[in-house]
Design a protein around this motif. Structure first.
Motif, PDB file in Angstrom:
ATOM      1  N   ALA A 286       0.818  -1.210   0.000  1.00 51.13           N
ATOM      2  CA  ALA A 286       0.000   0.000   0.000  1.00 51.13           C
ATOM      3  C   ALA A 286       0.851   1.259   0.000  1.00 51.13           C
ATOM      4  N   ALA A 287       1.905   1.269   0.816  1.00 54.12           N
ATOM      5  CA  ALA A 287       2.762   2.449   0.901  1.00 54.12           C
ATOM      6  C   ALA A 287       3.474   2.724  -0.414  1.00 54.12           C
ATOM      7  N   ASP A 288       3.747   1.682  -1.164  1.00 54.66           N
ATOM      8  CA  ASP A 288       4.445   1.830  -2.442  1.00 54.66           C
ATOM      9  C   ASP A 288       3.499   2.170  -3.588  1.00 54.66           C
ATOM     10  N   GLY A 289       2.204   1.949  -3.382  1.00 54.11           N
ATOM     11  CA  GLY A 289       1.243   2.133  -4.462  1.00 54.11           C
ATOM     12  C   GLY A 289       1.253   0.992  -5.453  1.00 54.11           C
ATOM     13  N   ALA A 290       1.811  -0.131  -5.064  1.00 53.55           N
ATOM     14  CA  ALA A 290       1.874  -1.298  -5.942  1.00 53.55           C
ATOM     15  C   ALA A 290       0.579  -2.095  -5.859  1.00 53.55           C
ATOM     16  N   THR A 291       0.493  -3.128  -6.659  1.00 52.54           N
ATOM     17  CA  THR A 291      -0.668  -4.014  -6.658  1.00 52.54           C
ATOM     18  C   THR A 291      -0.210  -5.442  -6.418  1.00 52.54           C
ATOM     19  N   ALA A 292      -0.816  -6.113  -5.475  1.00 57.78           N
ATOM     20  CA  ALA A 292      -0.510  -7.515  -5.204  1.00 57.78           C
ATOM     21  C   ALA A 292      -1.417  -8.408  -6.030  1.00 57.78           C
ATOM     22  N   GLN A 293      -0.905  -9.555  -6.371  1.00 57.40           N
ATOM     23  CA  GLN A 293      -1.673 -10.557  -7.096  1.00 57.40           C
ATOM     24  C   GLN A 293      -1.666 -11.858  -6.312  1.00 57.40           C
ATOM     25  N   PHE A 294      -2.805 -12.551  -6.327  1.00 56.08           N
ATOM     26  CA  PHE A 294      -2.857 -13.857  -5.696  1.00 56.08           C
ATOM     27  C   PHE A 294      -2.464 -14.896  -6.728  1.00 56.08           C
ATOM     28  N   ASP A 295      -1.393 -15.619  -6.442  1.00 54.22           N
ATOM     29  CA  ASP A 295      -0.880 -16.633  -7.359  1.00 54.22           C
ATOM     30  C   ASP A 295      -1.615 -17.951  -7.108  1.00 54.22           C
ATOM     31  N   ASP A 296      -2.469 -18.318  -8.034  1.00 51.49           N
ATOM     32  CA  ASP A 296      -3.307 -19.496  -7.835  1.00 51.49           C
ATOM     33  C   ASP A 296      -2.490 -20.780  -7.743  1.00 51.49           C
ATOM     34  N   ALA A 297      -1.393 -20.849  -8.480  1.00 50.57           N
ATOM     35  CA  ALA A 297      -0.597 -22.079  -8.482  1.00 50.57           C
ATOM     36  C   ALA A 297       0.001 -22.362  -7.112  1.00 50.57           C
ATOM     37  N   SER A 298       0.527 -21.336  -6.467  1.00 52.30           N
ATOM     38  CA  SER A 298       1.148 -21.528  -5.150  1.00 52.30           C
ATOM     39  C   SER A 298       0.160 -21.325  -4.017  1.00 52.30           C
ATOM     40  N   GLY A 299      -0.932 -20.600  -4.286  1.00 53.00           N
ATOM     41  CA  GLY A 299      -1.888 -20.292  -3.231  1.00 53.00           C
ATOM     42  C   GLY A 299      -1.393 -19.232  -2.273  1.00 53.00           C
ATOM     43  N   GLU A 300      -0.624 -18.263  -2.795  1.00 56.20           N
ATOM     44  CA  GLU A 300      -0.090 -17.190  -1.966  1.00 56.20           C
ATOM     45  C   GLU A 300      -0.136 -15.869  -2.732  1.00 56.20           C
ATOM     46  N   TRP A 301       0.018 -14.768  -1.963  1.00 59.48           N
ATOM     47  CA  TRP A 301       0.108 -13.436  -2.544  1.00 59.48           C
ATOM     48  C   TRP A 301       1.548 -13.124  -2.932  1.00 59.48           C
ATOM     49  N   THR A 302       1.698 -12.312  -3.989  1.00 54.32           N
ATOM     50  CA  THR A 302       3.012 -11.823  -4.363  1.00 54.32           C
ATOM     51  C   THR A 302       2.887 -10.419  -4.938  1.00 54.32           C
ATOM     52  N   ALA A 303       3.940  -9.650  -4.784  1.00 47.98           N
ATOM     53  CA  ALA A 303       3.973  -8.281  -5.322  1.00 47.98           C
ATOM     54  C   ALA A 303       5.426  -7.893  -5.542  1.00 47.98           C
ATOM     55  N   THR A 304       5.620  -6.993  -6.506  1.00 41.91           N
ATOM     56  CA  THR A 304       6.939  -6.402  -6.736  1.00 41.91           C
ATOM     57  C   THR A 304       6.810  -4.896  -6.586  1.00 41.91           C
ATOM     58  N   LEU A 305       7.591  -4.323  -5.665  1.00 43.52           N
ATOM     59  CA  LEU A 305       7.530  -2.893  -5.392  1.00 43.52           C
ATOM     60  C   LEU A 305       8.327  -2.109  -6.429  1.00 43.52           C
ATOM     61  N   SER A 306       8.182  -0.801  -6.406  1.00 42.83           N
ATOM     62  CA  SER A 306       8.810   0.049  -7.420  1.00 42.83           C
ATOM     63  C   SER A 306      10.331  -0.012  -7.388  1.00 42.83           C
ATOM     64  N   ASP A 307      10.921  -0.352  -6.240  1.00 38.06           N
ATOM     65  CA  ASP A 307      12.382  -0.446  -6.159  1.00 38.06           C
ATOM     66  C   ASP A 307      12.897  -1.840  -6.480  1.00 38.06           C
ATOM     67  N   GLY A 308      12.003  -2.737  -6.895  1.00 37.08           N
ATOM     68  CA  GLY A 308      12.392  -4.096  -7.237  1.00 37.08           C
ATOM     69  C   GLY A 308      12.243  -5.092  -6.111  1.00 37.08           C
ATOM     70  N   THR A 309      11.838  -4.640  -4.931  1.00 38.84           N
ATOM     71  CA  THR A 309      11.610  -5.553  -3.816  1.00 38.84           C
ATOM     72  C   THR A 309      10.499  -6.543  -4.161  1.00 38.84           C
ATOM     73  N   VAL A 310      10.748  -7.817  -3.900  1.00 43.22           N
ATOM     74  CA  VAL A 310       9.767  -8.868  -4.171  1.00 43.22           C
ATOM     75  C   VAL A 310       9.192  -9.360  -2.845  1.00 43.22           C
TER      76      VAL A 310
END
Length: 349
Positions: free
Chosen positions: A288-312
């Protein structure tokens, strides 16, 4: 959780005593995107499965209250054997506060006994071997654990002795058997298992699964930390990785004794290194602080996101738990176990 290990036999984990809660327990925020909204109707598909909620001795006891309606028991971390394997202390006042809170909510509580070493910052196989290779040491430690259960009012003990090798196999079975026999009637023994991907790997990890399955009340499959801050980014515990380990396990032990361990946390991997553990809410706050968007990865059953600085980021939350409820129910398991209440979303039916 567990610290990084270089051996090829197991997946790295992060220690339960990590200081990596700076982003975990203190994060507070508002979700920034609709993609991060928690499910409202999926987490209660199999309400009959009890959940073990793990709690560290210094955590707020209110965390037990917040999830009590969905918990079947509480596991309190805990005590550790000495490096020479000869003795173990009794749970301290912090652990007893957790016990009192669990009982006030009508929940049984086991304390964890492990082989974590502050000196090496990891679970110490040599300490475990010193215990498990000596009948005298086994007798001394079992007597101390049984005394603590009786005098302090615990409902049982969870054996969280990790990083074992095949040389520890017979000793582990002997230790578990001796403890079960020494505890008063009605008191339970649980055993934490690392997530092997084959029968051979479970054997290498020091587990005689058929023998252990006959002795213990519950086997907790720690199906998390497939990836950690010590590894490349990836799911904390992907569905396929969990299912593989579970399939092997229930081929060797009664499924009705197994609890599927599920992560209630995640990790943040900045591009320059210095990865950290994050709570579920902490992960959402970073997005939220980065303004990024998270996606739910159906294959793994978990959330993932990549921030603007490349943080995963990868994390396992209430929606992830809902999928594991289905997995556990389909396999006929006893229930689930979540590490831990200070990191996860509140557990709901």
């Amino acid at each position: 959780m567990r610290n990084h290990r270089t051996t090829h036999r197991i997946t790295p984990r992060i220690t339960r005593r990590t200081a990596g809660r700076t982003l975990a327990a203190s994060a507070v925020g508002v979700l920034a995107t609709a993609a991060l909204t928690l499910p409202t109707g999926t987490a209660s598909a199999f309400t009959g499965l009890p959940v073990v909620g793990y709690q560290e001795e210094g955590d707020a006891t209110s965390l037990i209250d917040a999830s009590s309606g969905a918990l079947g028991s509480v596991g309190v971390d805990g005590v550790n054997i000495t490096s020479d394997g000869t003795s173990v202390s009794a749970p301290d006042d912090g652990a007893l506060n957790q016990l009192a809170a669990a009982h006030a909510d009508g929940l049984p509580a086991e304390f964890l006994v492990g082989n974590f070493s502050q000196a090496i910052g990891d679970f110490d196989e040599s300490a475990a071997y010193n215990l498990l290779s000596s009948q005298d040491n086994i007798g001394n430690v079992v007597a101390s654990l049984s005394s603590a259960v009786s005098s302090q009012g615990w409902d049982g003990v969870t054996i969280d002795i990790e990083s074992l090798r095949s040389r520890d196999t017979d000793g582990l079975t002997a230790f578990v058997t001796a403890l079960k026999q020494a505890l008063p009637s009605g008191k339970t023994v649980s055993l934490d298992l690392m997530n092997g991907q084959s029968a051979a790997e479970y054997s290498e990890l020091g587990y005689d699964l058929p023998a252990l399955g006959q002795v213990v009340d519950h086997l907790v499959l720690m199906a998390y930390d497939q990836h950690t801050q010590a590894s490349d980014p990836g799911p904390v515990g992907a569905l396929s990785w969990q299912q593989q380990g579970l399939d092997v396990l229930v081929g060797e032990v009664p499924a009705g004794k197994v609890d599927l361990g599920v992560a209630g946390y995640g990790y943040s991997w900045p591009p320059g290194g210095g990865a950290t553990q994050v709570s579920d809410q902490g992960a959402r706050d970073l997005v939220a602080a980065d303004g990024a968007t998270a996606q739910f990865d159906d294959a793994s059953g978990e959330w993932t996101a990549t921030l603007s600085d490349g943080t995963v980021l990868w994390w396992s939350d209430a929606r992830s738990l809902a999928l594991r409820r289905t997995m556990a129910a389909n396999a006929g398991l006893h229930g689930l176990a979540v590490w831990d209440l200070a990191l996860s979303d509140p557990i709901q039916q």
